[in-house]
Write an enzyme that holds these catalytic residues in place. Structure first.
Site, mmCIF file in Angstrom:
data_model
loop_
_atom_site.group_PDB
_atom_site.id
_atom_site.type_symbol
_atom_site.label_atom_id
_atom_site.label_comp_id
_atom_site.label_asym_id
_atom_site.label_seq_id
_atom_site.Cartn_x
_atom_site.Cartn_y
_atom_site.Cartn_z
ATOM 1 N N LYS A 95 11.943 24.993 -1.948
ATOM 2 C CA LYS A 95 11.007 23.881 -2.151
ATOM 3 C C LYS A 95 9.824 24.411 -2.932
ATOM 4 O O LYS A 95 9.519 25.603 -2.863
ATOM 5 C CB LYS A 95 10.513 23.341 -0.802
ATOM 6 C CG LYS A 95 9.926 21.950 -0.876
ATOM 7 C CD LYS A 95 11.011 20.907 -0.800
ATOM 8 C CE LYS A 95 10.509 19.517 -1.076
ATOM 9 N NZ LYS A 95 11.540 18.501 -0.722
ATOM 10 N N ASN A 144 10.071 6.306 -4.109
ATOM 11 C CA ASN A 144 11.498 6.368 -4.434
ATOM 12 C C ASN A 144 12.381 6.108 -3.214
ATOM 13 O O ASN A 144 13.295 5.273 -3.253
ATOM 14 C CB ASN A 144 11.800 7.738 -5.056
ATOM 15 C CG ASN A 144 13.278 7.931 -5.298
ATOM 16 O OD1 ASN A 144 13.983 8.473 -4.446
ATOM 17 N ND2 ASN A 144 13.763 7.471 -6.427
ATOM 18 N N ASP A 203 10.219 15.129 -5.552
ATOM 19 C CA ASP A 203 9.805 14.848 -4.170
ATOM 20 C C ASP A 203 8.546 13.987 -4.326
ATOM 21 O O ASP A 203 8.370 13.354 -5.386
ATOM 22 C CB ASP A 203 9.537 16.156 -3.388
ATOM 23 C CG ASP A 203 9.411 15.934 -1.881
ATOM 24 O OD1 ASP A 203 10.448 15.803 -1.211
ATOM 25 O OD2 ASP A 203 8.272 15.865 -1.375
#
Ligand code: NDP
Ligand code: 2IT
Length: 451
Positions: free
Chosen positions: A130, A244, A170
């Site tokens: 990440k 999203n 993200d």
């Protein structure tokens, strides 16, 4: 949990907290997983001997760098950025980039740790990673975002690659940001290759990636209901967020005949007693995806809808909750309110949206509780399919990708049932997801020896 298990969990957590002081989100994510895994680890001396849990909670490496960029007034600005390469035992590091002022190393470590288990659950060969930055895209012009992304990729390109580490989107990183990042990578390296996922459809992106997390989260929920002979049709849903994941959760929930009553953003939530329909969803998509507007504008347009400033939607009575905004957005009290109001299922679109005590409350109340690493794995799964298509130099149509996504979500659900079923047939999806995700990674680590 037995007394001995509890003692071992606390012992392990003391060490982890000492090694990672102040990283509260990371502690929280590790504690949840450790609670599920400790009985398995105590029963399997090979995991203990190889210090698997200690090693799995230590990232392979963390890259920290400065991103300097120029704003529209010609001022130099600087942000901090990270890439946490957590675990590549079963495939190259894979996971999103988050741009939000709240981003810290603790948050990226919790996300990278969770990602390792989630990616394992998909059945695809992807490790966990990440990254992101404390850059705030809100209120910035497209040109400012572009310059930031170029500058970020100017450093990041050294650390990623299609067989090394493949970032994606993200919070705060969507199609626009991925395009800028990919454009800069391509220019710097003179290589057109799948080093990012979530790309535009005309330049290597996969059909269905944009929708995948939200659709997958609703598919997972439908699988949970199906397992007890029901469906989500006609159920009243609370959704948080309007990014999203939230938007495509709303879309799929509507398509499957559910009634969606709420959505939110960081300014508050909208309650629409009539339910969101296709026309209202089209308005919401334009508001959020094109105009980057605020939630209250929905209530300005649709007069029956109410805007609740500064609040979250969890007090509204409903059958299903899909938290799709951010971590720790359901407190212990809110979880108790949801239970009191008769919630039947919670399917987590966001990562770690429920505080640990809230997750305990859901499991104790024996509702259908789909934890993030299972319920929102559809996004990264279709990212994995995007990588496959890039490697094959072809593209699958929407139907093919959606069928594969449905299969993957079904298979994740089945793994949770296999590893999470209690004696009375109640499925503890938290336990199931943690154990199923763990075994594949742990066994690969055992096979490698002291790596
Ligand atoms: P977006 O940036 O598209 O949307 C985020 C939404 O959540 C916005 O409505 C935003 O409101 C709200 N939000 C973000 N931070 C906060 C906060 N601190 N407090 C209140 N509201 C907040 O992000 P995504 O939809 O992509 O991501 C949402 C969640 O889903 C995250 O937890 C992410 O990690 C997770 N996820 C995303 C995947 C993906 O494929 N994109 C895959 C799997 C999980 P505002 O605009 O006002 O900030
Ligand atoms: O949390 C997640 O799974 C994501 N943000 C998606 C990661 C990806 O690589 O598609």
């Amino acid at each position: 949990m037995s007394k001995n298990t509890k003692t071992e969990v606390e012992k392990f957590m003391r060490g982890l907290v000492k090694r990672n002081p102040g990283e509260i989100e990371f502690h929280q994510a590790v504690r949840e997983v450790t609670e599920s895994l400790m009985p398995l680890i105590l029963d399997n001396p090979q995991y203990r001997k190889a210090q698997i849990l200690e090693r799995m909670t230590e990232p392979d490496r963390i890259i920290i760098f400065r991103v300097t960029w120029e704003d529209d007034e010609g001022n130099f600005r600087a942000n901090r950025a990270w890439r946490v390469q957590f675990n590549n035992s079963i495939g190259p590091y894979k996971g999103g980039l988050r741009f939000h002022p709240s981003v810290t190393l603790s948050i990226l470590k919790f996300l990278g740790f969770e990602q390792t288990f989630k990616n394992s659950l998909t059945g695809l060969p992807m490790g966990g990673g990440k990254g992101g930055s404390n850059f705030n895209p809100k209120g910035k012009s497209d040109h400012e975002v572009m310059r930031f992304c170029y500058s970020m990729m100017t450093e990041l390109h050294r650390h990623i690659g299609e067989d090394t580490d493949i970032p994606a989107g993200d919070i705060g990183v969507g199609a626009r940001e991925i395009s800028f990042l990919f454009g800069q990578y391509k220019r710097m390296k003179n290589r057109f290759t799948g080093i990012l996922t979530g790309k535009g459809l005309s330049f290597g992106g996969s059909s269905g990636r944009r929708e995948a997390t939200g659709y997958g989260c609703v598919y997972f929920c439908e699988n949970m209901f199906k397992h007890r002979g029901e469906s989500i049709e006609g159920k009243r849903c609370l959704i948080s967020g309007s990014g999203n994941v939230a938007i495509y959760s709303i879309e799929k929930a509507l398509e499957m005949g559910a009634k969606v009553l709420t959505f939110s953003d960081s300014s508050g939530f909208i309650y629409d007693p009539d339910g969101i329909n296709q026309d209202k969803l089209a308005f919401l998509k334009d508001l959020k995806e094109v105009r980057r507007g605020r939630a209250h504008e929905y209530a300005d347009k649709f007069k029956n809808a109410e805007f609740h400033a500064g609040k979250r939607p969890w007090n509204v009575p409903a059958d299903i909750a899909f938290p799709c905004a951010t971590q720790n957005e359901i407190s212990k009290e809110e979880a108790e309110t949801l239970i009191k109001n008769g919630i039947q299922a919670v399917s987590e679109g966001a990562n770690m949206p429920t505080v640990l005590e809230g997750a305990h409350a859901f499991v104790n109340a024996k509702i259908l509780f789909g934890p993030a690493k299972a319920a929102n794995a559809g996004g990264v799964a279709v990212s994995g399919l995007e990588q496959s298509q890039n490697a094959l130099r072809l593209s699958w149509d929407h139907r093919e990708v959606d069928d594969r996504l449905k299969d993957i979500m079904r298979s994740i659900h089945a793994k949770c049932v296999e590893h999470g079923s209690d004696d009375d047939n109640f499925v503890n999806y938290v336990k199931g997801a943690n154990i199923a995700g763990f075994i594949k990674v742990a066994d690969a680590m055992l096979a490698y020896g002291a790596v």
